[in-house]
Scaffold this active site. Structure first.
Site, PDB file in Angstrom:
ATOM      1  N   ALA A  29      72.801  10.278  42.515  1.00  0.00           N
ATOM      2  CA  ALA A  29      71.543   9.556  42.706  1.00  0.00           C
ATOM      3  C   ALA A  29      70.492  10.470  43.324  1.00  0.00           C
ATOM      4  O   ALA A  29      70.806  11.371  44.104  1.00  0.00           O
ATOM      5  CB  ALA A  29      71.769   8.336  43.599  1.00  0.00           C
TER       6      ALA A  29
ATOM      7  N   GLY B 234      77.540  10.271  41.484  1.00  0.00           N
ATOM      8  CA  GLY B 234      77.241   9.571  40.245  1.00  0.00           C
ATOM      9  C   GLY B 234      77.300  10.462  39.023  1.00  0.00           C
ATOM     10  O   GLY B 234      77.511   9.982  37.905  1.00  0.00           O
TER      11      GLY B 234
ATOM     12  N   GLU C 288      80.806  10.311  38.067  1.00  0.00           N
ATOM     13  CA  GLU C 288      81.066   8.963  37.550  1.00  0.00           C
ATOM     14  C   GLU C 288      80.564   8.821  36.118  1.00  0.00           C
ATOM     15  O   GLU C 288      81.195   8.156  35.288  1.00  0.00           O
ATOM     16  CB  GLU C 288      80.419   7.928  38.471  1.00  0.00           C
ATOM     17  CG  GLU C 288      81.120   7.818  39.813  1.00  0.00           C
ATOM     18  CD  GLU C 288      80.462   6.854  40.759  1.00  0.00           C
ATOM     19  OE1 GLU C 288      81.159   5.979  41.304  1.00  0.00           O
ATOM     20  OE2 GLU C 288      79.233   6.965  40.968  1.00  0.00           O
TER      21      GLU C 288
ATOM     22  N   GLU D 159      80.743  10.848  48.221  1.00  0.00           N
ATOM     23  CA  GLU D 159      79.965   9.863  48.970  1.00  0.00           C
ATOM     24  C   GLU D 159      80.480   9.604  50.380  1.00  0.00           C
ATOM     25  O   GLU D 159      79.699   9.245  51.269  1.00  0.00           O
ATOM     26  CB  GLU D 159      79.922   8.537  48.194  1.00  0.00           C
ATOM     27  CG  GLU D 159      79.053   8.560  46.945  1.00  0.00           C
ATOM     28  CD  GLU D 159      79.789   9.056  45.716  1.00  0.00           C
ATOM     29  OE1 GLU D 159      79.284   8.839  44.601  1.00  0.00           O
ATOM     30  OE2 GLU D 159      80.878   9.664  45.861  1.00  0.00           O
TER      31      GLU D 159
END
Length: 304
Positions: free
Chosen positions: A139, A184, A187, A207
């Site tokens: 992000a 992310g 991911e 994270e």
């Protein structure tokens, strides 16, 4: 850990760990599909907040990547032609922000994936970076810190939704990891059917360094890729693996030495995509293959 200095941080970390364990064990929501040493490098909170400045950053600038990119160019969608017809390449192009997910990039990804899922001519999709040394740094935290608290939840939900949409594409998908894939970014790669990486790539769900847990499906897809116990270890420790380590634990299918152009993983992904082209159904090439078998001749595929 920076979070340890904050009041009540221990309670936050304990709560995060409890949520993480629950998330790792939770089933995917309906419609989701999945298809040497572990002592890797660790990511400091400061480096994560900056999105990691890679060693290749200078090379990226020398290759003419501008610090100002038009919003419509942050995701480049290319439909390949001739012998590669049927292959679509999604190229992330936010060099100045380490290819991190912004509101605009999430919107563009969603729009592109929505178009792909209804296009019968699409046979294989490759997700890659147009920026040397970076796949996706997760992000966009610089954008995120400017959001009102009420905006953060919906933003994370939109990232998770677009990754889910990527996972649900009805054609084979390949992630070409030629650089950093953090948070992310990993991911997104986990949502693809196949992952290939350069040996110099770095990947991890980091994270927990910020006392939060992966929010884009990583707590579910990583255990399915490498096993529950090891996935928990990597998430709890925020450990980062290079390409060789990722291959050793089954996180990627292929690992290659990086080339001078910085696109070794992409080239391997393209080779795999070409291999897939005549196998997908229903297609004219499938019918040609059956006819060629019946007539005892070599098939004449046209990528249709």
């Amino acid at each position: 850990m920076a979070a340890a200095a904050a009041p009540g941080a221990l309670g936050t970390l304990q709560a995060s760990r409890a949520r993480l364990v629950a998330a790792c064990c939770a089933p995917l929501v309906p419609g989701w599909r999945l298809h040497r040493s572990l002592a890797g490098a660790r990511v400091s909170p400061a480096m994560w907040a900056r999105g990691w400045a890679p060693a290749a950053e200078g090379a990226a600038l020398r290759r003419g990547y501008s610090s100002e990119v038009k919003s419509e160019d942050e995701l480049r969608v290319r439909y390949l032609e001739e012998e590669n017809r049927g292959i679509v390449v999604l190229g992330i192009n936010r060099a100045y922000a380490k290819n991190s997910f912004s509101k605009n990039l999430v919107k563009m990804f969603s729009k592109a994936v929505d178009a792909l899922k209804s296009d019968k001519k699409v046979r294989t999709v490759i997700v890659r970076s147009e920026v040397p040394g970076i796949f996706c740094a997760g992000a966009d935290l610089k954008e995120r810190v400017k959001m009102n608290p009420s905006e953060v939840g919906p933003f994370v939900s939109k990232i998770r939704a677009v990754i889910n949409e990527m996972a649900n594409l009805p054609v084979p998908t390949i992630a070409a990891i030629d650089g950093l894939a953090l948070g992310g970014g990993l991911e997104l790669a986990l949502a693809c059917d196949i992952r290939v990486a350069a040996s110099s790539a770095k990947m991890g769900l980091v994270e927990t360094k910020l006392a939060i847990i992966p929010g884009g499906g990583g707590t579910q897809r990583l255990p399915r890729a490498i096993g529950m116990s090891l996935a928990k270890e990597l998430i709890f420790s925020a450990r980062v693996l290079d390409g060789q380590e990722a291959k050793a634990v089954g996180l990627v299918s292929h690992v290659l030495e990086q080339n001078q152009e910085g696109d070794a993983a992409y080239r391997k992904a393209l080779d795999l995509a070409r291999e897939f082209l005549p196998q997908t159904i229903p297609t004219k090439d499938r019918l040609e293959g059956l006819l060629a078998f019946k007539e005892k001749r070599s098939p004449r595929y046209k990528g249709e």
